[in-house]
Design a protein around this motif. Structure first.
Motif, PDB file in Angstrom:
ATOM      1  N   LYS A 113       0.824  -1.209   0.000  1.00  0.00           N
ATOM      2  CA  LYS A 113       0.000   0.000   0.000  1.00  0.00           C
ATOM      3  C   LYS A 113       0.858   1.259   0.000  1.00  0.00           C
ATOM      4  CE  LYS A 113      -3.846  -2.188   2.484  1.00  0.00           C
ATOM      5  NZ  LYS A 113      -4.567  -2.291   3.773  1.00  0.00           N
ATOM      6  N   ILE A 114       1.950   1.222   0.775  1.00  0.00           N
ATOM      7  CA  ILE A 114       2.812   2.407   0.832  1.00  0.00           C
ATOM      8  C   ILE A 114       3.531   2.609  -0.498  1.00  0.00           C
ATOM      9  CG2 ILE A 114       4.782   3.471   1.997  1.00  0.00           C
ATOM     10  CD1 ILE A 114       2.139   3.345   3.625  1.00  0.00           C
ATOM     11  N   ARG A 115       3.958   1.530  -1.134  1.00  0.00           N
ATOM     12  CA  ARG A 115       4.573   1.669  -2.464  1.00  0.00           C
ATOM     13  C   ARG A 115       3.559   2.217  -3.465  1.00  0.00           C
ATOM     14  NH1 ARG A 115       6.678  -3.502  -1.237  1.00  0.00           N
ATOM     15  NH2 ARG A 115       5.239  -4.490  -2.727  1.00  0.00           N
ATOM     16  N   TYR A 116       2.345   1.723  -3.371  1.00  0.00           N
ATOM     17  CA  TYR A 116       1.268   2.196  -4.239  1.00  0.00           C
ATOM     18  C   TYR A 116       1.026   3.688  -3.997  1.00  0.00           C
ATOM     19  CZ  TYR A 116      -2.939   1.177  -7.080  1.00  0.00           C
ATOM     20  OH  TYR A 116      -3.872   1.103  -8.083  1.00  0.00           O
ATOM     21  N   LEU A 117       1.024   4.077  -2.723  1.00  0.00           N
ATOM     22  CA  LEU A 117       0.823   5.479  -2.369  1.00  0.00           C
ATOM     23  C   LEU A 117       1.904   6.363  -2.988  1.00  0.00           C
ATOM     24  CD1 LEU A 117      -0.523   7.764  -0.744  1.00  0.00           C
ATOM     25  CD2 LEU A 117       0.885   7.073   1.218  1.00  0.00           C
ATOM     26  N   CYS A 118       3.147   5.915  -2.931  1.00  0.00           N
ATOM     27  CA  CYS A 118       4.248   6.697  -3.512  1.00  0.00           C
ATOM     28  C   CYS A 118       4.013   6.938  -4.994  1.00  0.00           C
ATOM     29  CB  CYS A 118       5.579   5.977  -3.298  1.00  0.00           C
ATOM     30  SG  CYS A 118       6.148   5.943  -1.582  1.00  0.00           S
ATOM     31  N   SER A 119       3.582   5.906  -5.697  1.00  0.00           N
ATOM     32  CA  SER A 119       3.355   6.059  -7.139  1.00  0.00           C
ATOM     33  C   SER A 119       2.175   6.990  -7.415  1.00  0.00           C
ATOM     34  CB  SER A 119       3.118   4.691  -7.784  1.00  0.00           C
ATOM     35  OG  SER A 119       1.921   4.104  -7.325  1.00  0.00           O
ATOM     36  N   ILE A 120       1.143   6.946  -6.567  1.00  0.00           N
ATOM     37  CA  ILE A 120      -0.013   7.838  -6.742  1.00  0.00           C
ATOM     38  C   ILE A 120       0.388   9.290  -6.511  1.00  0.00           C
ATOM     39  CG2 ILE A 120      -2.244   8.500  -5.754  1.00  0.00           C
ATOM     40  CD1 ILE A 120      -2.718   5.509  -5.185  1.00  0.00           C
ATOM     41  N   LEU A 121       1.147   9.528  -5.440  1.00  0.00           N
ATOM     42  CA  LEU A 121       1.550  10.903  -5.133  1.00  0.00           C
ATOM     43  C   LEU A 121       2.428  11.481  -6.233  1.00  0.00           C
ATOM     44  CD1 LEU A 121       2.284  10.580  -1.298  1.00  0.00           C
ATOM     45  CD2 LEU A 121       0.355  11.746  -2.384  1.00  0.00           C
ATOM     46  N   ASP A 122       3.218  10.635  -6.874  1.00  0.00           N
ATOM     47  CA  ASP A 122       4.060  11.114  -7.974  1.00  0.00           C
ATOM     48  C   ASP A 122       3.223  11.625  -9.140  1.00  0.00           C
ATOM     49  OD1 ASP A 122       6.426  10.609  -6.685  1.00  0.00           O
ATOM     50  OD2 ASP A 122       6.718   8.631  -7.575  1.00  0.00           O
ATOM     51  N   GLN A 123       1.999  11.117  -9.250  1.00  0.00           N
ATOM     52  CA  GLN A 123       1.150  11.491 -10.378  1.00  0.00           C
ATOM     53  C   GLN A 123       0.258  12.695 -10.077  1.00  0.00           C
ATOM     54  OE1 GLN A 123      -0.949   8.028 -12.029  1.00  0.00           O
ATOM     55  NE2 GLN A 123       0.554   6.716 -11.010  1.00  0.00           N
ATOM     56  N   LEU A 124       0.159  13.054  -8.804  1.00  0.00           N
ATOM     57  CA  LEU A 124      -0.718  14.160  -8.424  1.00  0.00           C
ATOM     58  C   LEU A 124       0.038  15.476  -8.419  1.00  0.00           C
ATOM     59  CD1 LEU A 124      -2.713  12.494  -5.491  1.00  0.00           C
ATOM     60  CD2 LEU A 124      -3.524  12.948  -7.818  1.00  0.00           C
ATOM     61  N   SER A 125      -0.658  16.523  -8.754  1.00  0.00           N
ATOM     62  CA  SER A 125      -0.077  17.859  -8.748  1.00  0.00           C
ATOM     63  C   SER A 125       0.047  18.353  -7.309  1.00  0.00           C
ATOM     64  CB  SER A 125      -0.964  18.803  -9.562  1.00  0.00           C
ATOM     65  OG  SER A 125      -0.841  20.126  -9.134  1.00  0.00           O
ATOM     66  N   GLU A 126       1.024  19.212  -7.065  1.00  0.00           N
ATOM     67  CA  GLU A 126       1.205  19.764  -5.721  1.00  0.00           C
ATOM     68  C   GLU A 126       0.067  20.705  -5.338  1.00  0.00           C
ATOM     69  OE1 GLU A 126       3.959  23.662  -6.565  1.00  0.00           O
ATOM     70  OE2 GLU A 126       4.990  21.735  -6.304  1.00  0.00           O
ATOM     71  N   PHE A 127      -0.798  21.041  -6.298  1.00  0.00           N
ATOM     72  CA  PHE A 127      -1.929  21.902  -6.000  1.00  0.00           C
ATOM     73  C   PHE A 127      -3.184  21.103  -5.660  1.00  0.00           C
ATOM     74  CE2 PHE A 127       0.761  24.138  -9.119  1.00  0.00           C
ATOM     75  CZ  PHE A 127       1.161  25.204  -8.318  1.00  0.00           C
ATOM     76  N   GLN A 128      -3.126  19.792  -5.811  1.00  0.00           N
ATOM     77  CA  GLN A 128      -4.302  18.977  -5.540  1.00  0.00           C
ATOM     78  C   GLN A 128      -4.394  18.601  -4.064  1.00  0.00           C
ATOM     79  OE1 GLN A 128      -3.387  16.130  -8.941  1.00  0.00           O
ATOM     80  NE2 GLN A 128      -5.614  16.238  -9.152  1.00  0.00           N
ATOM     81  N   ALA A 129      -5.614  18.300  -3.639  1.00  0.00           N
ATOM     82  CA  ALA A 129      -5.876  17.852  -2.268  1.00  0.00           C
ATOM     83  C   ALA A 129      -7.118  16.975  -2.311  1.00  0.00           C
ATOM     84  CB  ALA A 129      -6.090  19.048  -1.345  1.00  0.00           C
ATOM     85  N   GLY A 130      -7.255  16.111  -1.299  1.00  0.00           N
ATOM     86  CA  GLY A 130      -8.429  15.249  -1.263  1.00  0.00           C
ATOM     87  C   GLY A 130      -8.162  13.973  -0.488  1.00  0.00           C
ATOM     88  N   THR A 131      -8.908  12.922  -0.832  1.00  0.00           N
ATOM     89  CA  THR A 131      -8.834  11.653  -0.119  1.00  0.00           C
ATOM     90  C   THR A 131      -8.323  10.558  -1.053  1.00  0.00           C
ATOM     91  OG1 THR A 131     -10.688  12.273   1.303  1.00  0.00           O
ATOM     92  CG2 THR A 131     -10.128   9.928   1.179  1.00  0.00           C
ATOM     93  N   ILE A 132      -7.301   9.830  -0.578  1.00  0.00           N
ATOM     94  CA  ILE A 132      -6.763   8.697  -1.318  1.00  0.00           C
ATOM     95  C   ILE A 132      -7.178   7.431  -0.577  1.00  0.00           C
ATOM     96  CG2 ILE A 132      -4.683   7.540  -2.157  1.00  0.00           C
ATOM     97  CD1 ILE A 132      -3.316  10.306  -2.152  1.00  0.00           C
ATOM     98  N   ASP A 133      -7.904   6.564  -1.240  1.00  0.00           N
ATOM     99  CA  ASP A 133      -8.405   5.337  -0.620  1.00  0.00           C
ATOM    100  C   ASP A 133      -7.580   4.150  -1.109  1.00  0.00           C
ATOM    101  OD1 ASP A 133      -9.777   3.144   0.337  1.00  0.00           O
ATOM    102  OD2 ASP A 133     -11.765   3.982  -0.068  1.00  0.00           O
ATOM    103  N   LEU A 134      -6.818   3.563  -0.182  1.00  0.00           N
ATOM    104  CA  LEU A 134      -5.974   2.416  -0.512  1.00  0.00           C
ATOM    105  C   LEU A 134      -6.495   1.124   0.106  1.00  0.00           C
ATOM    106  CD1 LEU A 134      -2.457   4.046   0.049  1.00  0.00           C
ATOM    107  CD2 LEU A 134      -3.507   3.488  -2.139  1.00  0.00           C
ATOM    108  N   THR A 135      -7.713   1.141   0.578  1.00  0.00           N
ATOM    109  CA  THR A 135      -8.226  -0.047   1.282  1.00  0.00           C
ATOM    110  C   THR A 135      -8.370  -1.250   0.359  1.00  0.00           C
ATOM    111  OG1 THR A 135     -10.506   0.716   0.926  1.00  0.00           O
ATOM    112  CG2 THR A 135      -9.444   1.338   2.999  1.00  0.00           C
ATOM    113  N   GLN A 136      -8.384  -1.011  -0.956  1.00  0.00           N
ATOM    114  CA  GLN A 136      -8.478  -2.123  -1.904  1.00  0.00           C
ATOM    115  C   GLN A 136      -7.217  -2.234  -2.760  1.00  0.00           C
ATOM    116  OE1 GLN A 136     -12.436  -2.727  -3.818  1.00  0.00           O
ATOM    117  NE2 GLN A 136     -12.947  -0.749  -2.867  1.00  0.00           N
ATOM    118  N   ALA A 137      -6.102  -1.776  -2.185  1.00  0.00           N
ATOM    119  CA  ALA A 137      -4.848  -1.793  -2.941  1.00  0.00           C
ATOM    120  C   ALA A 137      -4.412  -3.218  -3.273  1.00  0.00           C
ATOM    121  CB  ALA A 137      -3.750  -1.091  -2.143  1.00  0.00           C
TER     122      ALA A 137
END
Length: 257
Positions: free
Chosen positions: A222-246
Protein backbone atom coordinates in the motif's frame (compact mmCIF):
# COMPACT_ATOMS: atom_id res chain seq x y z
CA UNK A 1 85.72 -42.87 29.27
CA UNK A 2 84.45 -43.67 32.74
CA UNK A 3 80.67 -43.72 33.12
CA UNK A 4 80.73 -40.92 35.70
CA UNK A 5 82.41 -38.51 33.22
CA UNK A 6 79.87 -39.32 30.52
CA UNK A 7 77.08 -38.67 33.00
CA UNK A 8 78.59 -35.30 33.98
CA UNK A 9 78.89 -34.26 30.31
CA UNK A 10 75.25 -35.13 29.68
CA UNK A 11 74.15 -33.12 32.73
CA UNK A 12 76.19 -30.10 31.58
CA UNK A 13 74.62 -30.33 28.11
CA UNK A 14 71.14 -30.43 29.65
CA UNK A 15 71.93 -27.38 31.78
CA UNK A 16 73.22 -25.50 28.71
CA UNK A 17 70.05 -26.37 26.78
CA UNK A 18 67.90 -25.18 29.68
CA UNK A 19 69.86 -21.92 29.87
CA UNK A 20 69.53 -21.39 26.11
CA UNK A 21 65.79 -22.15 26.27
CA UNK A 22 65.33 -19.76 29.17
CA UNK A 23 67.31 -17.08 27.35
CA UNK A 24 65.15 -17.48 24.24
CA UNK A 25 61.96 -17.22 26.30
CA UNK A 26 63.23 -14.08 28.04
CA UNK A 27 64.18 -12.51 24.71
CA UNK A 28 60.75 -13.29 23.27
CA UNK A 29 59.04 -11.80 26.33
CA UNK A 30 61.18 -8.66 26.00
CA UNK A 31 60.31 -8.37 22.30
CA UNK A 32 56.62 -8.80 23.05
CA UNK A 33 56.81 -6.14 25.77
CA UNK A 34 58.58 -3.74 23.41
CA UNK A 35 56.03 -4.44 20.67
CA UNK A 36 53.17 -3.87 23.13
CA UNK A 37 54.65 -0.53 24.23
CA UNK A 38 55.13 0.54 20.61
CA UNK A 39 51.54 -0.39 19.71
CA UNK A 40 50.20 1.29 22.85
CA UNK A 41 52.07 4.52 22.14
CA UNK A 42 51.65 4.62 18.37
CA UNK A 43 47.99 3.55 18.05
CA UNK A 44 46.37 6.05 20.38
CA UNK A 45 43.18 7.97 19.71
CA UNK A 46 43.98 11.49 18.56
CA UNK A 47 41.05 12.33 16.27
CA UNK A 48 37.35 11.48 16.65
CA UNK A 49 35.14 12.40 13.70
CA UNK A 50 31.32 12.39 13.90
CA UNK A 51 29.21 12.03 10.76
CA UNK A 52 25.46 12.19 10.12
CA UNK A 53 24.58 14.33 13.13
CA UNK A 54 22.14 17.24 12.92
CA UNK A 55 20.33 17.44 16.24
CA UNK A 56 23.32 16.82 18.48
CA UNK A 57 26.72 18.48 18.21
CA UNK A 58 29.83 16.41 17.53
CA UNK A 59 31.08 17.35 20.98
CA UNK A 60 27.92 15.96 22.63
CA UNK A 61 28.23 12.67 20.77
CA UNK A 62 31.94 12.24 21.50
CA UNK A 63 31.36 13.04 25.17
CA UNK A 64 28.49 10.54 25.36
CA UNK A 65 30.65 7.82 23.76
CA UNK A 66 33.22 8.19 26.56
CA UNK A 67 36.00 7.69 24.01
CA UNK A 68 38.86 10.00 24.96
CA UNK A 69 42.04 11.21 23.34
CA UNK A 70 44.92 9.04 24.46
CA UNK A 71 42.84 5.85 24.60
CA UNK A 72 44.42 2.91 22.83
CA UNK A 73 42.86 2.71 19.38
CA UNK A 74 42.94 -1.08 19.19
CA UNK A 75 41.30 -1.67 22.56
CA UNK A 76 38.44 0.84 22.24
CA UNK A 77 35.23 -1.01 23.16
CA UNK A 78 33.01 -0.05 20.24
CA UNK A 79 29.93 -1.88 21.51
CA UNK A 80 30.17 -0.09 24.87
CA UNK A 81 30.58 3.29 23.15
CA UNK A 82 27.51 2.64 20.97
CA UNK A 83 25.47 1.77 24.06
CA UNK A 84 26.70 4.88 25.86
CA UNK A 85 25.64 7.15 22.99
CA UNK A 86 22.18 5.61 22.66
CA UNK A 87 21.60 5.76 26.42
CA UNK A 88 22.65 9.41 26.73
CA UNK A 89 21.14 10.80 23.51
CA UNK A 90 17.63 9.47 22.87
CA UNK A 91 17.25 11.03 19.42
CA UNK A 92 20.08 8.84 18.13
CA UNK A 93 18.53 5.83 16.37
CA UNK A 94 21.60 4.03 15.00
CA UNK A 95 25.33 4.27 15.65
CA UNK A 96 28.33 2.65 14.01
CA UNK A 97 31.93 3.14 15.10
CA UNK A 98 35.00 2.39 12.98
CA UNK A 99 38.73 2.66 13.60
CA UNK A 100 40.78 4.73 11.18
CA UNK A 101 44.47 3.85 11.49
CA UNK A 102 46.74 5.10 12.82
CA UNK A 103 44.95 7.39 15.28
CA UNK A 104 41.33 8.03 14.29
CA UNK A 105 37.80 7.01 15.29
CA UNK A 106 34.80 7.61 13.03
CA UNK A 107 31.35 7.71 14.67
CA UNK A 108 28.45 7.50 12.22
CA UNK A 109 25.00 8.31 13.63
CA UNK A 110 21.43 8.35 12.35
CA UNK A 111 19.09 10.57 14.31
CA UNK A 112 15.30 10.64 14.65
CA UNK A 113 14.44 13.73 12.64
CA UNK A 114 10.74 12.82 12.73
CA UNK A 115 8.72 12.22 15.90
CA UNK A 116 5.07 11.82 16.82
CA UNK A 117 3.27 13.00 19.93
CA UNK A 118 1.50 10.23 21.83
CA UNK A 119 -0.60 10.47 25.00
CA UNK A 120 0.03 8.17 27.95
CA UNK A 121 -2.57 6.42 30.06
CA UNK A 122 -1.84 9.01 32.77
CA UNK A 123 -2.59 12.01 30.47
CA UNK A 124 1.05 12.89 29.91
CA UNK A 125 2.42 13.44 26.42
CA UNK A 126 5.61 12.08 24.88
CA UNK A 127 7.39 12.33 21.56
CA UNK A 128 8.08 8.92 20.05
CA UNK A 129 10.45 8.13 17.18
CA UNK A 130 9.67 5.88 14.19
CA UNK A 131 11.30 2.91 15.90
CA UNK A 132 9.02 3.28 18.93
CA UNK A 133 11.62 4.86 21.22
CA UNK A 134 10.52 7.48 23.76
CA UNK A 135 12.38 10.69 22.94
CA UNK A 136 11.18 13.33 25.39
CA UNK A 137 8.18 14.46 27.39
CA UNK A 138 6.26 17.52 26.20
CA UNK A 139 3.27 19.45 27.46
CA UNK A 140 -0.09 17.80 26.64
CA UNK A 141 -1.26 21.10 25.16
CA UNK A 142 1.37 20.65 22.42
CA UNK A 143 -0.14 17.33 21.26
CA UNK A 144 -1.98 18.76 18.25
CA UNK A 145 0.85 21.14 17.42
CA UNK A 146 3.10 18.18 16.63
CA UNK A 147 2.65 15.28 14.24
CA UNK A 148 0.69 12.88 16.42
CA UNK A 149 -0.93 9.47 16.72
CA UNK A 150 -4.64 9.21 17.47
CA UNK A 151 -6.24 6.14 19.01
CA UNK A 152 -3.14 5.05 20.94
CA UNK A 153 -2.23 5.35 24.59
CA UNK A 154 1.19 4.29 25.85
CA UNK A 155 2.29 3.36 29.34
CA UNK A 156 4.53 5.92 31.06
CA UNK A 157 7.85 5.39 29.24
CA UNK A 158 11.51 5.82 30.09
CA UNK A 159 13.38 8.29 27.92
CA UNK A 160 15.48 6.50 25.33
CA UNK A 161 13.70 3.16 25.69
CA UNK A 162 11.03 1.43 23.63
CA UNK A 163 7.46 2.33 24.57
CA UNK A 164 4.77 -0.15 25.57
CA UNK A 165 1.00 0.14 25.54
CA UNK A 166 -2.04 -1.30 27.31
CA UNK A 167 -3.36 -1.77 23.75
CA UNK A 168 -0.42 -3.58 22.12
CA UNK A 169 -2.21 -4.21 18.81
CA UNK A 170 -2.75 -0.48 18.30
CA UNK A 171 0.90 0.17 19.12
CA UNK A 172 2.01 -2.54 16.70
CA UNK A 173 -0.17 -1.05 13.97
CA UNK A 174 1.25 2.46 14.50
CA UNK A 175 4.82 1.12 14.48
CA UNK A 176 4.14 -0.83 11.30
CA UNK A 177 2.88 2.31 9.57
CA UNK A 178 5.90 4.35 10.66
CA UNK A 179 8.30 1.56 9.68
CA UNK A 180 6.88 1.32 6.16
CA UNK A 181 6.83 5.10 5.71
CA UNK A 182 10.37 5.57 7.04
CA UNK A 183 12.88 5.92 4.25
CA UNK A 184 10.28 6.73 1.57
CA UNK A 185 10.44 10.49 2.03
CA UNK A 186 6.78 10.50 3.09
CA UNK A 187 7.16 10.25 6.86
CA UNK A 188 8.33 13.86 7.15
CA UNK A 189 4.98 14.96 5.64
CA UNK A 190 2.69 12.90 7.88
CA UNK A 191 0.73 15.03 10.33
CA UNK A 192 -1.60 12.42 11.84
CA UNK A 193 -1.60 8.63 12.13
CA UNK A 194 -5.01 7.35 13.24
CA UNK A 195 -5.08 3.78 14.61
CA UNK A 196 -8.25 4.09 16.67
CA UNK A 197 -9.66 1.29 14.49
CA UNK A 198 -6.77 -0.97 13.53
CA UNK A 199 -8.78 -2.36 10.63
CA UNK A 200 -9.57 1.14 9.33
CA UNK A 201 -6.39 3.19 9.78
CA UNK A 202 -5.75 6.51 8.10
CA UNK A 203 -2.98 9.04 7.85
CA UNK A 204 -2.88 12.73 6.94
CA UNK A 205 -0.23 13.90 4.47
CA UNK A 206 0.52 17.56 5.19
CA UNK A 207 -2.84 19.36 5.09
CA UNK A 208 -3.60 18.04 1.62
CA UNK A 209 -4.47 14.36 1.67
CA UNK A 210 -6.36 12.03 3.94
CA UNK A 211 -5.07 8.56 3.11
CA UNK A 212 -7.22 5.57 4.06
CA UNK A 213 -5.08 2.50 4.65
CA UNK A 214 -7.55 -0.02 6.04
CA UNK A 215 -5.75 -2.70 8.07
CA UNK A 216 -2.06 -3.62 8.22
CA UNK A 217 -2.46 -6.35 5.60
CA UNK A 218 -0.30 -5.71 2.50
CA UNK A 219 0.90 -2.51 4.19
CA UNK A 220 4.27 -2.42 2.41
CA UNK A 221 2.48 -2.73 -0.94
CA UNK A 222 0.00 0.00 0.00
CA UNK A 223 2.81 2.41 0.83
CA UNK A 224 4.57 1.67 -2.46
CA UNK A 225 1.27 2.20 -4.24
CA UNK A 226 0.82 5.48 -2.37
CA UNK A 227 4.25 6.70 -3.51
CA UNK A 228 3.36 6.06 -7.14
CA UNK A 229 -0.01 7.84 -6.74
CA UNK A 230 1.55 10.90 -5.13
CA UNK A 231 4.06 11.11 -7.97
CA UNK A 232 1.15 11.49 -10.38
CA UNK A 233 -0.72 14.16 -8.42
CA UNK A 234 -0.08 17.86 -8.75
CA UNK A 235 1.21 19.76 -5.72
CA UNK A 236 -1.93 21.90 -6.00
CA UNK A 237 -4.30 18.98 -5.54
CA UNK A 238 -5.88 17.85 -2.27
CA UNK A 239 -8.43 15.25 -1.26
CA UNK A 240 -8.83 11.65 -0.12
CA UNK A 241 -6.76 8.70 -1.32
CA UNK A 242 -8.40 5.34 -0.62
CA UNK A 243 -5.97 2.42 -0.51
CA UNK A 244 -8.23 -0.05 1.28
CA UNK A 245 -8.48 -2.12 -1.90
CA UNK A 246 -4.85 -1.79 -2.94
CA UNK A 247 -4.36 -5.55 -2.70
CA UNK A 248 -6.77 -5.83 -5.63
CA UNK A 249 -4.69 -3.13 -7.35
CA UNK A 250 -7.46 -0.62 -6.94
CA UNK A 251 -7.18 2.85 -5.46
CA UNK A 252 -9.35 5.93 -5.69
CA UNK A 253 -8.70 9.63 -5.35
CA UNK A 254 -11.53 11.93 -4.37
CA UNK A 255 -10.59 15.59 -4.85
CA UNK A 256 -11.48 17.97 -2.08
CA UNK A 257 -14.64 19.94 -2.63
Amino acid sequence: MPGSMIKNLQQRKKKRRRKIGLTVVLILLMLLAIAFLIVWKVFTVENVVVEGNELYSSEQIVEASQIQQGDNLLTVNKALAVGNIKAALPYVEDVSIARSLPDGIIIQVRESVVSFAVMTDTNACWLVGPSGKALERIEPAAFNENPHINGLLISTPTEGEAVSSPTPTALAAALDVMKELDGTGLLEHIRVIDVEKEYDMSIWYDERYEIKLGGTDELAYKIRYLCSILDQLSEFQAGTIDLTQAAQKRATFQPAA
